[in-house]
Design an enzyme around this catalytic site. Structure first.
Site, short mmCIF file in Angstrom:
data_model
loop_
_atom_site.label_atom_id
_atom_site.label_comp_id
_atom_site.label_asym_id
_atom_site.label_seq_id
_atom_site.Cartn_x
_atom_site.Cartn_y
_atom_site.Cartn_z
N LYS A 22 1.82 0.94 8.96
CA LYS A 22 1.79 0.17 9.98
C LYS A 22 1.21 0.79 11.41
CE LYS A 22 2.47 -2.64 6.34
NZ LYS A 22 4.21 -2.98 5.76
N TYR A 27 11.52 -8.09 5.90
CA TYR A 27 10.74 -7.71 4.90
C TYR A 27 11.01 -7.63 3.44
CZ TYR A 27 6.64 -5.36 3.01
OH TYR A 27 5.54 -5.16 2.75
N ARG A 44 8.02 19.67 -3.02
CA ARG A 44 8.55 18.81 -3.04
C ARG A 44 10.38 19.04 -1.87
NH1 ARG A 44 11.99 17.96 -6.33
NH2 ARG A 44 11.28 18.28 -8.38
N ASP A 78 14.80 -0.75 10.43
CA ASP A 78 13.16 -0.53 10.05
C ASP A 78 12.99 -1.36 11.65
OD1 ASP A 78 10.68 -1.54 9.08
OD2 ASP A 78 11.55 -2.30 7.38
C1 LIG Z 1 4.88 -3.56 5.27
C2 LIG Z 1 6.14 -3.22 5.47
C3 LIG Z 1 7.53 -2.01 4.84
C4 LIG Z 1 6.86 -1.68 3.53
O1 LIG Z 1 6.40 -0.28 3.78
P1 LIG Z 1 5.22 -0.32 3.28
O2 LIG Z 1 4.36 1.39 3.58
O3 LIG Z 1 3.86 -0.87 2.68
O4 LIG Z 1 6.27 0.51 1.37
C5 LIG Z 1 8.51 -2.05 5.26
N1 LIG Z 1 9.18 -3.14 6.18
C6 LIG Z 1 8.03 -3.45 7.46
C7 LIG Z 1 8.77 -4.15 7.88
C8 LIG Z 1 7.26 -3.61 7.03
O5 LIG Z 1 6.12 -4.09 7.46
#
Ligand SMILES: *Cc1c(COP(=O)(O)O)cnc(C)c1O
Length: 379
Positions: A195, A98, A46, A170
């Site tokens: 993604k 998001y 961890r 993000d």
């Molecule tokens: C999918 C997504 C998230 C969340 O990520 P997870 O891996 O599904 O927890 C956050 N921000 C954006 C822009 C996303 O497309």
């Protein structure tokens, strides 16, 4: 070195002990120590794991930060970063954030006494007006989801610095191949690596990168204390995915540009959102801070009914949530990616029943166009 080369040669891609060209998966929870009071570099996974370390060094290098952190999902990364804040703190976030981020802020962190005001970040005066004495950070996405609105990163980071608060982005839609926000003064960069970074729709993961040592120490403490870390096998999958980031992004963008242009000429389509299209709001700002338009195209159909019929007629793309995979993924934001958003808020940010989001995969764009064509004809 250009970013496309750096993706493969960050200096952390070779196993330091064996020279293996792929970092070994260290499936170890704990590590042998030399003495009771003399520890090696690792004690418990961890707190640190060699496979995770390699991934964290790679993302830090690509984003140009001092340290990277790997989490069990994008939301785990985002929530762990929000744990920097305390009851009584206030955040200003972009209104078209998001859906999961909106949910965690409005239904979980609000309960912990952390309040958020959502504003349109494309209008900096609104961001400025929303800042209070107890505001601790500005939080944004650009291009935003799903309407691909553009926020000026230099202006936001300058405003944050002027007010002595943090700027957090993000960067999921762009990846460091296309946009490196730390270069423009942003403090923390977050990714849903599920993604584009992973790229194959096979690993759930999140990353965060800190621009300075003090923030890195704070996030390191949270990562270890809160414990939402990414397992070694998933770290390996992510490193494997990142190796082809440039090749994939180049293909995603090429396909997206072709599709966006084609969609614009269709009578069933009311409006197309793509940062690469002439006339897209904020296109010049985007060009000044990113190296390409990305692979997401959103569009409005003439009616909600046409949108639904269209979605049930497409054959090639996966119909569902997520984006950034090698396969095309088509999403209905109202019931999928933005279902967690309050209906009034959804309406306010333009997420309505006629809207479709298309994550363009690396299939031959001509086949995608043929498929969309037959689906639009049926709608
Ligand atoms: C999918 C997504 C998230 C969340 O990520 P997870 O891996 O599904 O927890 C956050 N921000 C954006 C822009 C996303 O497309």
């Amino acid at each position: 070195m250009k970013i496309g080369t750096k993706i493969l040669h960050t200096g952390n891609e070779i196993d330091p002990t064996t020279g293996a060209v792929s970092i070994p998966v260290h499936h170890a929870a704990t590590f042998q120590q030399a003495k009771a009071d003399e520890f090696g570099p690792y004690d418990y996974s961890r707190s640190g794991n060699p496979t995770r370390d390699a991934l964290e060094a790679i993302i830090a290098s690509l984003e140009g930060g001092v340290k990277g952190f790997a989490f069990s999902s994008g939301m785990a990364a985002i929530s762990s970063v929000f744990l920097l804040f305390s009851p009584g703190d206030h955040l200003v976030a972009c209104e078209d954030v998001y859906g999961g981020t909106y949910r965690v802020l409005t239904r979980l962190f609000n309960r912990l006494g952390i309040e958020t005001t959502f504003v349109d970040f494309t209008d900096l005066s609104k961001v400025r007006e929303a800042i209070r004495d107890n505001t601790k950070a500005l939080y944004l996405e650009t291009p935003s989801n799903p309407l691909l609105k553009i926020t000026d990163l230099r202006a936001v980071s300058a405003l944050a610095k002027e007010r002595g608060i943090l700027s957090i982005i993000d960067n999921t839609f762009m990846t460091p191949y296309l946009q490196r926000p730390i270069e423009y003064g942003m403090d923390i960069v977050i990714h849903s690596a599920t993604k584009y970074l992973g790229g194959h729709s096979d690993v759930l993961s999140g990353l965060a990168v800190a621009a300075d040592g003090k923030l890195a120490n704070q996030i390191k403490f949270i990562q270890n204390a809160f414990g939402a870390v990414l397992g070694p096998q998933d770290c390996w999958l992510l490193m494997r995915g990142i190796k082809t980031l440039k090749a994939r992004m180049d293909m995603h963008q090429k396909g997206a540009a072709k599709l966006a242009e084609w969609l614009q000429g269709r009578p069933e389509v009311k409006e197309v959102f793509f940062p690469g299209l002439p006339g897209h709001p904020g296109r010049e700002i985007h060009k000044s801070q990113a190296d390409g338009p990305g692979g997401i195209v959103s569009f409005r159909l003439q009616t909600e009914e046409i949108a639904k019929k269209f979605l049930s007629s497409v054959r090639l793309p996966v119909l569902g949530v997520s984006l950034g995979g090698v396969e095309s993924i088509i999403t209905y934001p109202v019931t999928m990616s933005h279902a967690a958003m309050h209906p009034d808020h959804r309406k306010r940010v333009g997420v309505t029943g006629d809207l479709v989001r298309f994550s363009v995969g690396i299939e031959d764009p001509d086949d995608l166009i043929d498929d969309l064509d037959q689906a639009l004809r049926q709608a």
